[in-house]
Design a protein around this motif. Sequence first.
Motif, PDB file in Angstrom:
ATOM      1  N   LYS A 169      -1.561  -6.237  -4.026  1.00  0.00           N
ATOM      2  CA  LYS A 169      -0.690  -5.584  -3.047  1.00  0.00           C
ATOM      3  C   LYS A 169      -0.768  -6.387  -1.754  1.00  0.00           C
ATOM      4  O   LYS A 169      -1.846  -6.823  -1.349  1.00  0.00           O
ATOM      5  CB  LYS A 169      -1.100  -4.133  -2.812  1.00  0.00           C
ATOM      6  CG  LYS A 169      -0.904  -3.269  -4.057  1.00  0.00           C
ATOM      7  CD  LYS A 169      -0.882  -1.800  -3.744  1.00  0.00           C
ATOM      8  CE  LYS A 169      -0.550  -0.995  -5.000  1.00  0.00           C
ATOM      9  NZ  LYS A 169      -0.424   0.456  -4.713  1.00  0.00           N
ATOM     10  N   GLY A 179      -4.241  -7.942  -0.874  1.00  0.00           N
ATOM     11  CA  GLY A 179      -5.225  -6.953  -1.297  1.00  0.00           C
ATOM     12  C   GLY A 179      -5.311  -6.858  -2.805  1.00  0.00           C
ATOM     13  O   GLY A 179      -4.342  -7.102  -3.519  1.00  0.00           O
ATOM     14  N   ILE A 237      -0.434  -6.957   2.278  1.00  0.00           N
ATOM     15  CA  ILE A 237      -0.800  -6.169   3.450  1.00  0.00           C
ATOM     16  C   ILE A 237      -0.233  -6.846   4.703  1.00  0.00           C
ATOM     17  O   ILE A 237      -0.064  -8.060   4.734  1.00  0.00           O
ATOM     18  CB  ILE A 237      -2.343  -6.075   3.560  1.00  0.00           C
ATOM     19  CG1 ILE A 237      -2.956  -5.590   2.237  1.00  0.00           C
ATOM     20  CG2 ILE A 237      -2.772  -5.172   4.698  1.00  0.00           C
ATOM     21  CD1 ILE A 237      -4.462  -5.764   2.166  1.00  0.00           C
ATOM     22  N   ASP A 238       0.022  -6.060   5.740  1.00  0.00           N
ATOM     23  CA  ASP A 238       0.449  -6.568   7.056  1.00  0.00           C
ATOM     24  C   ASP A 238       1.786  -7.322   6.952  1.00  0.00           C
ATOM     25  O   ASP A 238       1.807  -8.527   6.750  1.00  0.00           O
ATOM     26  CB  ASP A 238      -0.616  -7.474   7.685  1.00  0.00           C
ATOM     27  CG  ASP A 238      -1.822  -6.686   8.161  1.00  0.00           C
ATOM     28  OD1 ASP A 238      -1.722  -5.451   8.215  1.00  0.00           O
ATOM     29  OD2 ASP A 238      -2.855  -7.297   8.474  1.00  0.00           O
ATOM     30  N   PRO A 255       0.834  -1.195   0.000  1.00  0.00           N
ATOM     31  CA  PRO A 255       0.000   0.000   0.000  1.00  0.00           C
ATOM     32  C   PRO A 255       0.874   1.253   0.000  1.00  0.00           C
ATOM     33  O   PRO A 255       1.927   1.285   0.635  1.00  0.00           O
ATOM     34  CB  PRO A 255      -0.797  -0.116   1.312  1.00  0.00           C
ATOM     35  CG  PRO A 255      -0.740  -1.568   1.674  1.00  0.00           C
ATOM     36  CD  PRO A 255       0.575  -2.066   1.167  1.00  0.00           C
ATOM     37  N   GLN A 303      -9.178  -6.217   0.909  1.00  0.00           N
ATOM     38  CA  GLN A 303      -8.675  -7.576   1.086  1.00  0.00           C
ATOM     39  C   GLN A 303      -9.362  -8.530   0.109  1.00  0.00           C
ATOM     40  O   GLN A 303     -10.527  -8.361  -0.231  1.00  0.00           O
ATOM     41  CB  GLN A 303      -8.948  -8.057   2.510  1.00  0.00           C
ATOM     42  CG  GLN A 303      -8.310  -7.245   3.605  1.00  0.00           C
ATOM     43  CD  GLN A 303      -8.843  -7.629   4.978  1.00  0.00           C
ATOM     44  OE1 GLN A 303     -10.030  -7.876   5.154  1.00  0.00           O
ATOM     45  NE2 GLN A 303      -7.959  -7.685   5.951  1.00  0.00           N
ATOM     46  N   ASN A 355      -4.413 -10.913   4.085  1.00  0.00           N
ATOM     47  CA  ASN A 355      -3.169 -10.169   3.928  1.00  0.00           C
ATOM     48  C   ASN A 355      -2.802  -9.941   2.463  1.00  0.00           C
ATOM     49  O   ASN A 355      -1.684  -9.504   2.163  1.00  0.00           O
ATOM     50  CB  ASN A 355      -2.024 -10.896   4.633  1.00  0.00           C
ATOM     51  CG  ASN A 355      -2.215 -10.935   6.129  1.00  0.00           C
ATOM     52  OD1 ASN A 355      -2.924 -10.115   6.704  1.00  0.00           O
ATOM     53  ND2 ASN A 355      -1.591 -11.906   6.778  1.00  0.00           N
TER      54      ASN A 355
END
Length: 394
Positions: free
Chosen positions: A282, A270, A284-285, A130, A153, A268
Amino acid sequence: MVNEYDPDGYERGRADGYTKGMRDGYNKGLEDAKDASVNPPLNAISLKWREYQCADKFAAHFGSAVKLNDRNMEELKETAKSAIWKLEIAVNGNSVPIILKMFKAPIADQDLIELNMYREASGILSDLMPAIFMIQERMNGDDTWVFMEYVPQLKGQVIFTPDHFDRIIPALAKLHAQTYNDRFYSHWDLFADWLPRYDSETTSLERQKTHKETLEYLDKAMERPELRQRLETSSDMLRRVLKKGPIYFPELVQAGKSIIHNDLQTPNIGCGNVEEADWNIKFIDWEGARFAPCWFDMFNLIGVFFAYRKDWRSAEESVIHRCAHLYAAEMLKYGIRFDGDPVRLYKMAYLQRVLERSLHLQLHWATDGQKPAFLLEGYLEKINVWGKELGLHA
C-alpha cells in the motif's frame, strides 16, 4: 486566668501540624495517582474523539464497538503543516493500531492534494491506499483530521535491495492500470478540480518556466570556478539537449498517463507481510500525486534509488532490463500493451524527469548554495550516455 506562653508546646504543635500536612498531602497524592492510573487525564485527541463521537463512526466501519486507548498514543512526526500520530483502538478484544494525520490550517496546495486523494480516490484505489476510517473537518478551527489504517513502512522492516523491486512493481502496475488514460477520464468528476495534470495549461506553463530557469542556472554555474570545473565537459552538450525541451520524448506521453504517486521512497511504501513472498503493498503519503506519464513512477522507484546508491551501480542496467519488462508484463495483465521496448521507455522517463525537474534542482542548489548538488554528475552522465542512445544529441 492568664495563659502563659509555652514555647515548647508551640514548637511541638508546629511540628505536629507539619507532619500531619505532609501525611495528608502524601495520601491525597497517592489517591490522585491511583485515580489517574484508572482514569488518565484526557489529552486533546481523546477529548475530540469523544466530542465528535468517533467511536460510533468507527463502529460502523468495523461492525463492532470501538474504544480508543487513551494511554497509548505516539506522535510520529510534526511539521508546520501537519502532525502524524499513531493511536490504538480496541475492537472485539483486539488492539488495532491506526494513524491520525492532522492537516493544519491553512492547508497548503500539496497537502490539499493528499487530503483530496483520501477523500476522492480511496474508493477507486482502495487496494493500494490505507483504508480511510473517518475524515473530520473543522477541528481546532479549520484543521482537518484523517483517521486511517496503519500500514508499516518498508523502511526499517527490510534491508532494501534491487531484488525488492520485483515485489513492488506488480502493485505499481495495478495502481497505474486502474486510472490509465480513459479509465481516469471515466472518473473525471472526482479529479477535475484539484488533481494536477501533466497536459494541463498550468502544468505546461510551469514546465516552460522551469526549463528557462534551468538554462539560466547553467549560465550562472559556468561563471563560478568550482562549478565550471564540474560542468565544462558537459555544458555544450547540455545546452544542445535543453534547447529541444521542455518535452523531449512525445512518445513517452503517448505511451499513456495515469495517476502516479510520484515519491516512491521506502518510507512511502507500506507492507504488513514482508515475511511472505507476495507482498501486500500500500502506498503512503500522496501529496505528490498527479495524472502524468505512468513510466515516471518507474523513475521514481528505480532511478532515484540508483542515483543515491552508488554501491549498486554495477547492477543498474540488468535491474532496469528486468524491471522494465516486468512492469510491461504486469500492465499487460490489465489489457495495457506498450508499443516499443520497455527499457527504452524507462530511459525516456528517466531523462524527461531529470531534464524537466531534477537537473533544475541540482543546478539551483549548486548556484545558490542551498544544498550540496550530490547527484549532478550522475545525472550528467545519464544525459550524455542515454541521450546519445535515444537520439537527443542529434
